[in-house]
Design a protein around this motif. Structure first.
Motif, PDB file in Angstrom:
ATOM      1  N   ALA A 194      -7.300   0.820  16.495  1.00 32.51           N
ATOM      2  CA  ALA A 194      -8.292   1.736  16.829  1.00 32.51           C
ATOM      3  C   ALA A 194      -9.788   1.340  16.618  1.00 32.51           C
ATOM      4  CB  ALA A 194      -8.198   2.855  15.774  1.00 32.51           C
ATOM      5  N   ARG A 195     -10.075   0.406  15.898  1.00 25.73           N
ATOM      6  CA  ARG A 195     -11.382  -0.261  15.573  1.00 25.73           C
ATOM      7  C   ARG A 195     -12.165  -0.599  16.643  1.00 25.73           C
ATOM      8  NH1 ARG A 195     -12.503  -4.164  11.118  1.00 25.73           N
ATOM      9  NH2 ARG A 195     -13.844  -2.802   9.560  1.00 25.73           N
ATOM     10  N   GLY A 196     -11.350  -1.024  17.941  1.00 29.65           N
ATOM     11  CA  GLY A 196     -11.881  -1.608  19.074  1.00 29.65           C
ATOM     12  C   GLY A 196     -12.397  -0.387  20.230  1.00 29.65           C
ATOM     13  N   GLN A 197     -12.062   0.884  19.666  1.00 31.24           N
ATOM     14  CA  GLN A 197     -12.328   2.001  20.392  1.00 31.24           C
ATOM     15  C   GLN A 197     -13.826   2.543  20.312  1.00 31.24           C
ATOM     16  OE1 GLN A 197     -10.057   2.432  23.092  1.00 31.24           O
ATOM     17  NE2 GLN A 197      -9.080   0.668  22.054  1.00 31.24           N
ATOM     18  N   GLY A 198     -14.910   2.046  19.763  1.00 30.81           N
ATOM     19  CA  GLY A 198     -15.809   2.389  19.490  1.00 30.81           C
ATOM     20  C   GLY A 198     -16.319   2.672  17.998  1.00 30.81           C
ATOM     21  N   ALA A 199     -17.592   3.033  17.693  1.00 28.49           N
ATOM     22  CA  ALA A 199     -17.996   3.207  16.455  1.00 28.49           C
ATOM     23  C   ALA A 199     -17.389   4.323  15.642  1.00 28.49           C
ATOM     24  CB  ALA A 199     -19.515   3.218  16.315  1.00 28.49           C
ATOM     25  N   GLU A 200     -17.219   5.420  16.289  1.00 29.83           N
ATOM     26  CA  GLU A 200     -16.530   6.686  15.547  1.00 29.83           C
ATOM     27  C   GLU A 200     -15.072   6.351  15.258  1.00 29.83           C
ATOM     28  OE1 GLU A 200     -15.556  11.032  16.959  1.00 29.83           O
ATOM     29  OE2 GLU A 200     -17.421  10.399  17.178  1.00 29.83           O
ATOM     30  N   ALA A 201     -14.343   5.756  16.339  1.00 34.55           N
ATOM     31  CA  ALA A 201     -12.925   5.297  16.114  1.00 34.55           C
ATOM     32  C   ALA A 201     -12.869   4.323  14.866  1.00 34.55           C
ATOM     33  CB  ALA A 201     -12.201   5.022  17.265  1.00 34.55           C
ATOM     34  N   LYS A 202     -13.871   3.396  14.799  1.00 33.51           N
ATOM     35  CA  LYS A 202     -13.968   2.442  13.556  1.00 33.51           C
ATOM     36  C   LYS A 202     -14.027   3.068  12.475  1.00 33.51           C
ATOM     37  CE  LYS A 202     -16.261  -1.631  12.312  1.00 33.51           C
ATOM     38  NZ  LYS A 202     -16.510  -1.193  10.698  1.00 33.51           N
ATOM     39  N   ALA A 203     -15.119   4.144  12.181  1.00 35.97           N
ATOM     40  CA  ALA A 203     -15.268   4.588  11.090  1.00 35.97           C
ATOM     41  C   ALA A 203     -14.072   5.382  10.771  1.00 35.97           C
ATOM     42  CB  ALA A 203     -16.408   5.558  11.104  1.00 35.97           C
ATOM     43  N   LEU A 204     -13.324   6.153  11.661  1.00 34.03           N
ATOM     44  CA  LEU A 204     -12.155   6.958  11.155  1.00 34.03           C
ATOM     45  C   LEU A 204     -10.884   6.005  10.816  1.00 34.03           C
ATOM     46  CD1 LEU A 204     -12.166   9.455  13.986  1.00 34.03           C
ATOM     47  CD2 LEU A 204     -12.336   9.986  11.620  1.00 34.03           C
ATOM     48  N   ALA A 205     -10.657   5.035  11.488  1.00 31.77           N
ATOM     49  CA  ALA A 205      -9.746   4.088  11.098  1.00 31.77           C
ATOM     50  C   ALA A 205      -9.674   3.150   9.863  1.00 31.77           C
ATOM     51  CB  ALA A 205      -9.624   2.839  12.139  1.00 31.77           C
ATOM     52  N   ASP A 206     -11.049   2.903   9.469  1.00 29.65           N
ATOM     53  CA  ASP A 206     -11.546   2.157   8.228  1.00 29.65           C
ATOM     54  C   ASP A 206     -10.982   3.143   7.114  1.00 29.65           C
ATOM     55  OD1 ASP A 206     -12.113   0.323   9.662  1.00 29.65           O
ATOM     56  OD2 ASP A 206     -14.291   0.287   9.179  1.00 29.65           O
ATOM     57  N   ARG A 207     -11.658   4.432   7.504  1.00 32.42           N
ATOM     58  CA  ARG A 207     -11.393   5.326   6.388  1.00 32.42           C
ATOM     59  C   ARG A 207      -9.546   5.711   6.224  1.00 32.42           C
ATOM     60  NH1 ARG A 207     -14.232   8.643   2.409  1.00 32.42           N
ATOM     61  NH2 ARG A 207     -13.079  10.277   1.713  1.00 32.42           N
ATOM     62  N   TRP A 208      -9.165   5.900   7.213  1.00 35.54           N
ATOM     63  CA  TRP A 208      -7.624   6.227   7.078  1.00 35.54           C
ATOM     64  C   TRP A 208      -6.974   4.965   6.618  1.00 35.54           C
ATOM     65  CZ3 TRP A 208      -3.655   3.765  10.287  1.00 35.54           C
ATOM     66  CH2 TRP A 208      -2.215   4.305   9.805  1.00 35.54           C
ATOM     67  N   PHE A 209      -7.171   3.660   6.807  1.00 31.55           N
ATOM     68  CA  PHE A 209      -6.661   2.586   6.050  1.00 31.55           C
ATOM     69  C   PHE A 209      -6.852   2.492   4.701  1.00 31.55           C
ATOM     70  CE2 PHE A 209      -6.302  -2.095   5.355  1.00 31.55           C
ATOM     71  CZ  PHE A 209      -4.760  -1.975   5.379  1.00 31.55           C
ATOM     72  N   MET A 210      -8.104   2.622   4.406  1.00 30.00           N
ATOM     73  CA  MET A 210      -8.597   2.847   3.069  1.00 30.00           C
ATOM     74  C   MET A 210      -7.513   3.709   2.232  1.00 30.00           C
ATOM     75  SD  MET A 210     -12.547   2.299   2.197  1.00 30.00           S
ATOM     76  CE  MET A 210     -13.178   3.650   3.237  1.00 30.00           C
ATOM     77  N   GLU A 211      -7.307   5.002   2.800  1.00 28.53           N
ATOM     78  CA  GLU A 211      -6.578   6.321   2.155  1.00 28.53           C
ATOM     79  C   GLU A 211      -5.354   5.802   2.048  1.00 28.53           C
ATOM     80  OE1 GLU A 211      -7.730   9.452   4.302  1.00 28.53           O
ATOM     81  OE2 GLU A 211      -9.540  10.006   3.358  1.00 28.53           O
ATOM     82  N   THR A 212      -4.869   4.958   2.864  1.00 29.63           N
ATOM     83  CA  THR A 212      -3.435   4.698   2.762  1.00 29.63           C
ATOM     84  C   THR A 212      -3.015   3.651   1.929  1.00 29.63           C
ATOM     85  OG1 THR A 212      -3.216   4.939   5.399  1.00 29.63           O
ATOM     86  CG2 THR A 212      -1.524   3.647   4.391  1.00 29.63           C
ATOM     87  N   VAL A 213      -4.105   2.719   1.664  1.00 30.41           N
ATOM     88  CA  VAL A 213      -3.877   1.406   0.744  1.00 30.41           C
ATOM     89  C   VAL A 213      -3.997   2.352  -0.614  1.00 30.41           C
ATOM     90  CG1 VAL A 213      -4.349  -0.671  -0.137  1.00 30.41           C
ATOM     91  CG2 VAL A 213      -4.396  -0.313   2.211  1.00 30.41           C
ATOM     92  N   VAL A 214      -4.895   2.944  -0.644  1.00 32.06           N
ATOM     93  CA  VAL A 214      -5.376   3.842  -2.512  1.00 32.06           C
ATOM     94  C   VAL A 214      -3.943   4.434  -2.573  1.00 32.06           C
ATOM     95  CG1 VAL A 214      -6.547   5.235  -3.557  1.00 32.06           C
ATOM     96  CG2 VAL A 214      -7.701   3.445  -2.009  1.00 32.06           C
ATOM     97  N   ARG A 215      -3.480   5.225  -1.497  1.00 30.88           N
ATOM     98  CA  ARG A 215      -2.303   6.408  -1.743  1.00 30.88           C
ATOM     99  C   ARG A 215      -1.205   5.615  -2.309  1.00 30.88           C
ATOM    100  NH1 ARG A 215       1.548   7.397   1.436  1.00 30.88           N
ATOM    101  NH2 ARG A 215       0.443   6.871   3.410  1.00 30.88           N
ATOM    102  N   LEU A 216      -0.840   4.481  -1.403  1.00 35.32           N
ATOM    103  CA  LEU A 216       0.184   3.701  -1.959  1.00 35.32           C
ATOM    104  C   LEU A 216       0.067   2.785  -3.033  1.00 35.32           C
ATOM    105  CD1 LEU A 216       1.182   2.441   1.698  1.00 35.32           C
ATOM    106  CD2 LEU A 216       2.386   4.129   0.391  1.00 35.32           C
TER     107      LEU A 216
END
Length: 198
Positions: free
Chosen positions: A66-88
């Motif tokens: 998703a990061r390769g799909q533009g700045a907005e997609a990168k921001a969403l992907a980064d946030r989602w991955f951070m949330e996933t790792v923190v949740r786990l």
């Protein structure tokens, strides 16, 4: 006797210590971002139990794509991955996950003091701060309990019951505070061997 354990420990160390790993600028979210930037999922894996590795690895691959799909997609992907790792990470601690806290959240003095101790190898300032907090907490609750002892412990009349109840409450609050700190010390030793604990 442990009904006020959490409150006792919080007052003793003057900080909600476990919440630190929930923040955007905390160590877990930081490791997740470093993993994405370095294209190396291994940088995030130590922050969650081994059982979570497949989910983190899958999320990492999706976020990278998703990061390769533009700045907005990168921001969403980064946030989602951070949330996933923190949740786990939180699941590995058997703690609830209530979302990422904002960067700059003040978690009190205990966490920065613990981090400084790790960075410098000097435990003295940290133990002094904790000892001072415990000493203050014990003295304050003991004073309340001692003052309440003017009331009878065994009321003879209905009018004495509220005063005796206040005495019992103050005495139990003191004892539970001390027991909560003692259990926290025992629990910390046991938690030290836990995988991906914080």
């Amino acid at each position: 006797m442990l009904t006020v354990f959490a409150g006792a420990l919080t007052a003793a160390v003057a900080a909600p210590a476990f919440a630190h790993c929930d923040s955007v600028d905390g160590p877990v979210a930081g490791a997740a971002l470093r993993a994405l930037d370095a294209r190396n999922v291994n940088l995030a894996l130590p922050y969650a139990p081994a059982i979570a590795e497949p989910e983190i690895t899958q999320a990492f691959a999706l976020a990278q794509a998703a990061r390769g799909q533009g700045a907005e997609a990168k921001a969403l992907a980064d946030r989602w991955f951070m949330e996933t790792v923190v949740r786990l990470h939180r699941a590995g601690e058997r703690a609830p996950y209530t979302g990422l806290k904002p960067a700059g959240t003040d978690f009190g003095p205990a966490i920065p003091a613990a981090e400084r101790a790790l960075a410098t190898g000097e435990a003295g300032p940290l133990t002094a701060m904790l000892a001072q907090g415990v000493e203050h907490g014990v003295a304050e609750r003991m004073e309340r309990a001692r003052a309440a002892r003017e009331a009878p412990s065994e009321p003879r009349t209905a009018a004495e019951v509220p005063h005796a109840r206040a005495r019992v409450s103050a005495e139990f609050a003191f004892i539970e505070y001390v027991e909560g700190i003692h259990q926290a010390m025992k629990g910390a030793a046991a938690h030290g061997g836990a995988e991906a604990g914080h």
